[in-house]
Design a protein around this motif. Structure first.
Motif, PDB file in Angstrom:
ATOM      1  N   HIS A  15       0.806  -1.207   0.000  1.00  0.00           N
ATOM      2  CA  HIS A  15       0.000   0.000   0.000  1.00  0.00           C
ATOM      3  C   HIS A  15       0.842   1.261   0.000  1.00  0.00           C
ATOM      4  CE1 HIS A  15       1.024  -0.903   4.168  1.00  0.00           C
ATOM      5  NE2 HIS A  15       0.882   0.372   4.425  1.00  0.00           N
ATOM      6  N   THR A  35     -10.197  -9.078   9.022  1.00  0.00           N
ATOM      7  CA  THR A  35      -9.495  -8.509  10.177  1.00  0.00           C
ATOM      8  C   THR A  35      -9.718  -9.334  11.440  1.00  0.00           C
ATOM      9  OG1 THR A  35     -11.343  -6.946  10.463  1.00  0.00           O
ATOM     10  CG2 THR A  35      -9.390  -6.162   9.281  1.00  0.00           C
ATOM     11  N   GLN A  84      -4.391  -2.590  10.523  1.00  0.00           N
ATOM     12  CA  GLN A  84      -4.851  -1.209  10.380  1.00  0.00           C
ATOM     13  C   GLN A  84      -4.910  -0.793   8.913  1.00  0.00           C
ATOM     14  OE1 GLN A  84      -6.192   0.841  12.704  1.00  0.00           O
ATOM     15  NE2 GLN A  84      -6.090  -1.038  13.936  1.00  0.00           N
ATOM     16  N   HIS A  85      -3.939  -1.281   8.123  1.00  0.00           N
ATOM     17  CA  HIS A  85      -3.963  -0.994   6.688  1.00  0.00           C
ATOM     18  C   HIS A  85      -5.223  -1.561   6.044  1.00  0.00           C
ATOM     19  CE1 HIS A  85      -2.995  -0.879   2.475  1.00  0.00           C
ATOM     20  NE2 HIS A  85      -2.895  -2.191   2.410  1.00  0.00           N
ATOM     21  N   SER A  88      -8.230   0.457   6.790  1.00  0.00           N
ATOM     22  CA  SER A  88      -8.252   1.780   6.156  1.00  0.00           C
ATOM     23  C   SER A  88      -8.727   1.730   4.707  1.00  0.00           C
ATOM     24  CB  SER A  88      -6.852   2.403   6.203  1.00  0.00           C
ATOM     25  OG  SER A  88      -5.961   1.729   5.310  1.00  0.00           O
ATOM     26  N   GLN A  89      -8.959   0.536   4.180  1.00  0.00           N
ATOM     27  CA  GLN A  89      -9.347   0.411   2.774  1.00  0.00           C
ATOM     28  C   GLN A  89     -10.805   0.833   2.563  1.00  0.00           C
ATOM     29  OE1 GLN A  89      -6.927  -0.479   0.405  1.00  0.00           O
ATOM     30  NE2 GLN A  89      -5.816  -0.147   2.331  1.00  0.00           N
TER      31      GLN A  89
END
Length: 273
Positions: free
Chosen positions: A69, A121, A135-136, A139-140
């Motif tokens: 990312h 997750t 966390q990535h 955040s999507q």
């Protein structure tokens, strides 16, 4: 949807599952739209020298080559370890281009759903994946989950009062049958006709014939497309109206994406009657 794409110097994190050949066949059937591809995966922790000992429950957090990312590299916590060979379900560029040609609205349906992000997750946290990677994922961008009041339902052929009630035996007579580009499936209290005559080249005819035709799909689909919001299912007898409504909506969405149409042609008696 989610996918792995080779990108120099990039990684993704995930869980490496050790499964039997029979279990892998089941996974392959569920992920029939993907290509099985060998990748290199690096475990977070070293394997035991005792080959008889496996990671707990056969699951191990890993990082693997994929599509990062950012320009930074997210490696496994701790010292680098030797990679292992694993199988990943990937849609390659050529197949993506083919799908885009078959389905003009494909690009609009690429965002993962809120349900999908939640499941991913939850699994990453459970098995101890890198918190930064979790966390990535969170955040999507994603498509918000529908409320039950927003679920799609199949239009009725005629009026609801005119529909006959089929027995489970009548439905089962259509198991494995796809005729004139049509299949008959059950979903809760409904008998539905799936028509793909406008797209005879639909890529999931095998799934329609082998997994859905002549069967009540609510139990199977709610297991394959697990939704944390629904009560757990251990057998078809556990299926409640909310499971059937979820399954009908998912099947309607899938049909639209594949250029198929659906309609209700009868009511279906409850199992055991």
């Amino acid at each position: 949807m989610a996918n792995l794409v080779v990108s120099k110097g990039a990684t993704v994190h995930g869980i490496l599952h050790k499964v039997t050949h029979e279990h892998f066949k089941i996974l392959h059937g569920i992920e029939s739209g993907y290509d099985v591809t060998e990748v290199e995966a690096t475990p977070y922790q070293p394997q035991s020298d005792d080959s008889s000992r496996e990671p707990a429950n056969g699951h191990s957090p890993t990082s693997t080559i994929g599509n990062d990312h950012s320009n930074s590299r997210h490696g496994p916590p701790g010292s680098p370890l030797s990679p292992v060979t694993a199988n990943a379900f990937i849609i390659h560029k050529e197949r993506l281009e083919q799908l885009k040609k078959l389905h003009p609205d494909w690009e609009q349906n690429l965002l993962p759903t809120e349900r999908y992000i939640t499941i991913i997750t939850q699994g990453l946290r459970h098995f101890g994946a890198d918190p930064a990677w979790i966390q990535h994922i969170l955040s999507q961008p994603f498509k918000p989950d529908k409320q039950p009041s927003q679920y799609l339902t199949a239009p009725v052929a005629g009026t609801a009062n005119e529909l006959l009630t089929w027995t489970q035996q009548q439905l089962s007579e259509h198991i494995g049958r796809v005729e004139s580009h049509k299949a008959i499936i059950g979903c809760g209290c409904k008998v539905l006709e799936v028509d793909f005559s406008s797209n005879a080249a639909v890529p999931y005819v095998d799934t329609l014939r082998d997994k859905m035709s002549g069967r009540d799909i609510a139990f199977w689909l709610c297991q394959v497309l697990y939704d944390p919001r629904l009560p757990p299912l251990n057998s078809p007898a556990d299926v409640q109206p909310e499971h059937a409504a979820f399954a009908e909506d998912m099947t309607m969405e899938w049909s639209k994406l594949q250029g198929m149409t659906m309609k209700q042609i009868a009511w279906l008696e409850k199992q055991g009657q």
